[in-house]
Design an enzyme around this catalytic site. Sequence first.
Site, PDB file in Angstrom:
ATOM      1  N   GLU A   1     -46.440 -92.205 -18.195  1.00 28.82           N
ATOM      2  CA  GLU A   1     -47.708 -91.883 -17.528  1.00 28.82           C
ATOM      3  C   GLU A   1     -47.478 -90.550 -16.836  1.00 28.82           C
ATOM      4  O   GLU A   1     -46.740 -90.481 -15.854  1.00 28.82           O
ATOM      5  CB  GLU A   1     -48.066 -92.967 -16.496  1.00 28.82           C
ATOM      6  CG  GLU A   1     -48.277 -94.346 -17.094  1.00 28.82           C
ATOM      7  CD  GLU A   1     -49.611 -94.485 -17.816  1.00 28.82           C
ATOM      8  OE1 GLU A   1     -50.518 -93.672 -17.557  1.00 28.82           O
ATOM      9  OE2 GLU A   1     -49.735 -95.409 -18.643  1.00 28.82           O
TER      10      GLU A   1
ATOM     11  N   CYS B   1     -52.743 -88.230  -9.590  1.00 22.38           N
ATOM     12  CA  CYS B   1     -52.718 -87.805 -10.997  1.00 22.38           C
ATOM     13  C   CYS B   1     -54.131 -87.651 -11.546  1.00 22.38           C
ATOM     14  O   CYS B   1     -54.378 -86.795 -12.384  1.00 22.38           O
ATOM     15  CB  CYS B   1     -51.903 -88.779 -11.836  1.00 22.38           C
ATOM     16  SG  CYS B   1     -52.453 -90.480 -11.698  1.00 22.38           S
TER      17      CYS B   1
HETATM   18  P1  NDP Z   1     -41.141 -86.020 -11.399  1.00 22.69           P
HETATM   19  O1  NDP Z   1     -41.342 -85.985 -12.858  1.00 22.69           O
HETATM   20  O2  NDP Z   1     -40.501 -84.869 -10.732  1.00 22.69           O
HETATM   21  O3  NDP Z   1     -40.284 -87.308 -10.965  1.00 22.69           O
HETATM   22  C1  NDP Z   1     -40.655 -88.622 -11.321  1.00 22.69           C
HETATM   23  C2  NDP Z   1     -39.454 -89.534 -11.174  1.00 22.69           C
HETATM   24  O4  NDP Z   1     -38.475 -89.188 -12.149  1.00 22.69           O
HETATM   25  C3  NDP Z   1     -38.749 -89.429  -9.828  1.00 22.69           C
HETATM   26  O5  NDP Z   1     -38.280 -90.697  -9.440  1.00 22.69           O
HETATM   27  C4  NDP Z   1     -37.597 -88.505 -10.155  1.00 22.69           C
HETATM   28  O6  NDP Z   1     -36.538 -88.626  -9.245  1.00 22.69           O
HETATM   29  C5  NDP Z   1     -37.209 -89.004 -11.518  1.00 22.69           C
HETATM   30  N1  NDP Z   1     -36.427 -88.076 -12.329  1.00 22.69           N
HETATM   31  C6  NDP Z   1     -36.236 -86.743 -12.174  1.00 22.69           C
HETATM   32  N2  NDP Z   1     -35.458 -86.253 -13.176  1.00 22.69           N
HETATM   33  C7  NDP Z   1     -35.144 -87.307 -13.973  1.00 22.69           C
HETATM   34  C8  NDP Z   1     -34.372 -87.441 -15.176  1.00 22.69           C
HETATM   35  N3  NDP Z   1     -33.786 -86.411 -15.760  1.00 22.69           N
HETATM   36  N4  NDP Z   1     -34.266 -88.671 -15.731  1.00 22.69           N
HETATM   37  C9  NDP Z   1     -34.885 -89.739 -15.180  1.00 22.69           C
HETATM   38  N5  NDP Z   1     -35.625 -89.672 -14.038  1.00 22.69           N
HETATM   39  C10 NDP Z   1     -35.752 -88.466 -13.447  1.00 22.69           C
HETATM   40  O7  NDP Z   1     -42.579 -86.320 -10.789  1.00 22.69           O
HETATM   41  P2  NDP Z   1     -43.036 -86.212  -9.275  1.00 22.69           P
HETATM   42  O8  NDP Z   1     -42.226 -87.169  -8.468  1.00 22.69           O
HETATM   43  O9  NDP Z   1     -43.089 -84.777  -8.891  1.00 22.69           O
HETATM   44  O10 NDP Z   1     -44.526 -86.828  -9.359  1.00 22.69           O
HETATM   45  C11 NDP Z   1     -45.668 -86.084  -9.549  1.00 22.69           C
HETATM   46  C12 NDP Z   1     -46.102 -86.156 -10.991  1.00 22.69           C
HETATM   47  O11 NDP Z   1     -46.389 -87.498 -11.343  1.00 22.69           O
HETATM   48  C13 NDP Z   1     -47.381 -85.387 -11.252  1.00 22.69           C
HETATM   49  O12 NDP Z   1     -47.264 -84.657 -12.435  1.00 22.69           O
HETATM   50  C14 NDP Z   1     -48.425 -86.484 -11.411  1.00 22.69           C
HETATM   51  O13 NDP Z   1     -49.528 -86.127 -12.169  1.00 22.69           O
HETATM   52  C15 NDP Z   1     -47.614 -87.546 -12.070  1.00 22.69           C
HETATM   53  N6  NDP Z   1     -48.275 -88.830 -11.913  1.00 22.69           N
HETATM   54  C16 NDP Z   1     -48.860 -89.437 -13.011  1.00 22.69           C
HETATM   55  C17 NDP Z   1     -49.565 -90.619 -12.890  1.00 22.69           C
HETATM   56  C18 NDP Z   1     -50.190 -91.312 -14.048  1.00 22.69           C
HETATM   57  O14 NDP Z   1     -50.511 -92.501 -13.956  1.00 22.69           O
HETATM   58  N7  NDP Z   1     -50.412 -90.642 -15.165  1.00 22.69           N
HETATM   59  C19 NDP Z   1     -49.718 -91.264 -11.570  1.00 22.69           C
HETATM   60  C20 NDP Z   1     -49.113 -90.517 -10.499  1.00 22.69           C
HETATM   61  C21 NDP Z   1     -48.390 -89.371 -10.688  1.00 22.69           C
HETATM   62  P3  NDP Z   1     -36.506 -87.738  -7.884  1.00 22.69           P
HETATM   63  O15 NDP Z   1     -37.908 -87.623  -7.345  1.00 22.69           O
HETATM   64  O16 NDP Z   1     -35.662 -88.546  -7.017  1.00 22.69           O
HETATM   65  O17 NDP Z   1     -35.983 -86.421  -8.309  1.00 22.69           O
END
Ligand code: NDP
Length: 488
Positions: free
Chosen positions: A239, A273
């Site tokens: 997502e 999002c």
């Molecule tokens: P990120 O993609 O930066 O991070 C998401 C999660 O992935 C975090 O827990 C992060 O850890 C983890 N992560 C980072 N690198 C890796 C990796 N290489 N392998 C596995 N996990 C990893 O997203 P954001 O936290 O910045 O969230 C915002 C984004 O989420 C926006 O683009 C938004 O649109 C989207 N979103 C989508 C939704 C939907 O339903 N479509 C709903 C809500 C948000 P850490 O943060 O600890 O680095």
Amino acid sequence: MASAAPAQEAMLAVRNPRTGEADFRLAVSSPSQVAEKAARLRENQKAWAAQPLQARMGVMARWLGEVKARARDIGEQDAIDTGGCHTSYIQGFITLANIGGWIEDAPKALGNYEVHTRSAVMPDVEIRSQLVPYSLVGVISPWNAPLMLALLDAVPALFAGSAVLLKPSEVTPRVIETVFETVRAVPELAAVFDYVTGPGEIGQAVIDQADLVCFTGSVPTGRKVAVACAERLIPCFLELGGKDPAIVTETADLERAATSVLRGAVYATGQVCYSTERVYVHESVHDAFVEKLVEKARAVRLNADNPRAGHIGPFTFAPQAEIVKRHLEDATAKGAKVLTGGEVEAIDGGLYMRPTVLTGVTHDMTIMQDETFGPCVPVMAYSDIDEAVRLANDTQFGLTASVLAGSEEEALAIGRRINAGAVFLQDTFLTFGKMRSIGTHSFGFSGLGGSRTGLESILRFVRRKALMTQHGAVADIQDDHHLGKPGA
Ligand code: NDP
């Protein structure tokens, strides 16, 4: 010989979005701890899956009671994590609705998926299904709506009979610990539901252990997750982001449209999002619409003095303010005009931005192409509906969209032409209404895999196995009709 000193636990300083201070220390899990937890969950999952759904529902109902007792605390912690977004305070209650809703709907969803029939092509063969849950589901969640997005997939996975290992964002870890206090109060649940902490590498460590991954986050990280899951040949559900358009037609009630668009764009400081990220307005009503929008935008108050008052809070994740600033700089350098807001304001250590209405925007600007995730409302004029639809569909995303028109019929006709997983008619921001009512599939980069809404969302966590009984004679190796005798 002196014994080795115990390894120091790695700690991460977590910033408070309202004060800017690192006032929380997060103990970071090591990859070996992730592996240990995964092994424990996987072992316990066998008994969890072996019991009837009714028994799991009983455990989940007890958890519901624990969450109810702590709903207020959960809301407070979520508010500290996010900086005081309005929805934070109701997160405990949203969690209750999530668990309670699945207590009602899991039997329907899983029951409807069961099959007991005769084969259509081999009539002597009876077929029964067996639903076999994936043993260990890994959930990786983002910092916006940290609790809701951690539990949206985890709760149905648990009902389905999977164990769940969660990796929440390191940016917003406080609320998760509070929720796990409620989980630990129900030992049968704690046996199959746990979490690990830390940065992206720990997310990767979860992928290394899981049998199926649910990821919510950005497109770049989603791509890495998809590659890592492909390497392991395990299913992943992604997502991702959005760049959601709103179309306002010349027949629309402009007062209603401006109210709805503003809320859709700046609620939770635009860090949602399915925020409205770009607005297309018929040229004949563009100026009148913008005038109303600006007036309403100027009336929005920051909640810097009091997180429970005001309308919008600080940026939850400080680097997000920089991204929004870059989008605005790019837009103004290319000729856009900022009519309200537009500045990152540092107040008592928090980073805020007032609703920012822009005009004169074009599709060669980053603010019309990439997810901004800030309280920005870029407005562009169109001359006919074909152009509006073309502009709305000119995106790599396709999460949601909105249409505000003079009548439902008019909005519906336009909505049918937009490439998005959900189109809101005569309003914005209706995603929540989907929950268990309808499964949807996003377009483009916004989503990949089965739907996370609708009753079918729970089916992502089970494999359907067929148990097939031969009631007729077994076929001889010489028999031409070894596939059965159709019509016999
Ligand atoms: P990120 O993609 O930066 O991070 C998401 C999660 O992935 C975090 O827990 C992060 O850890 C983890 N992560 C980072 N690198 C890796 C990796 N290489 N392998 C596995 N996990 C990893 O997203 P954001 O936290 O910045 O969230 C915002 C984004 O989420 C926006 O683009 C938004 O649109 C989207 N979103 C989508 C939704 C939907 O339903 N479509 C709903 C809500 C948000 P850490 O943060 O600890 O680095």
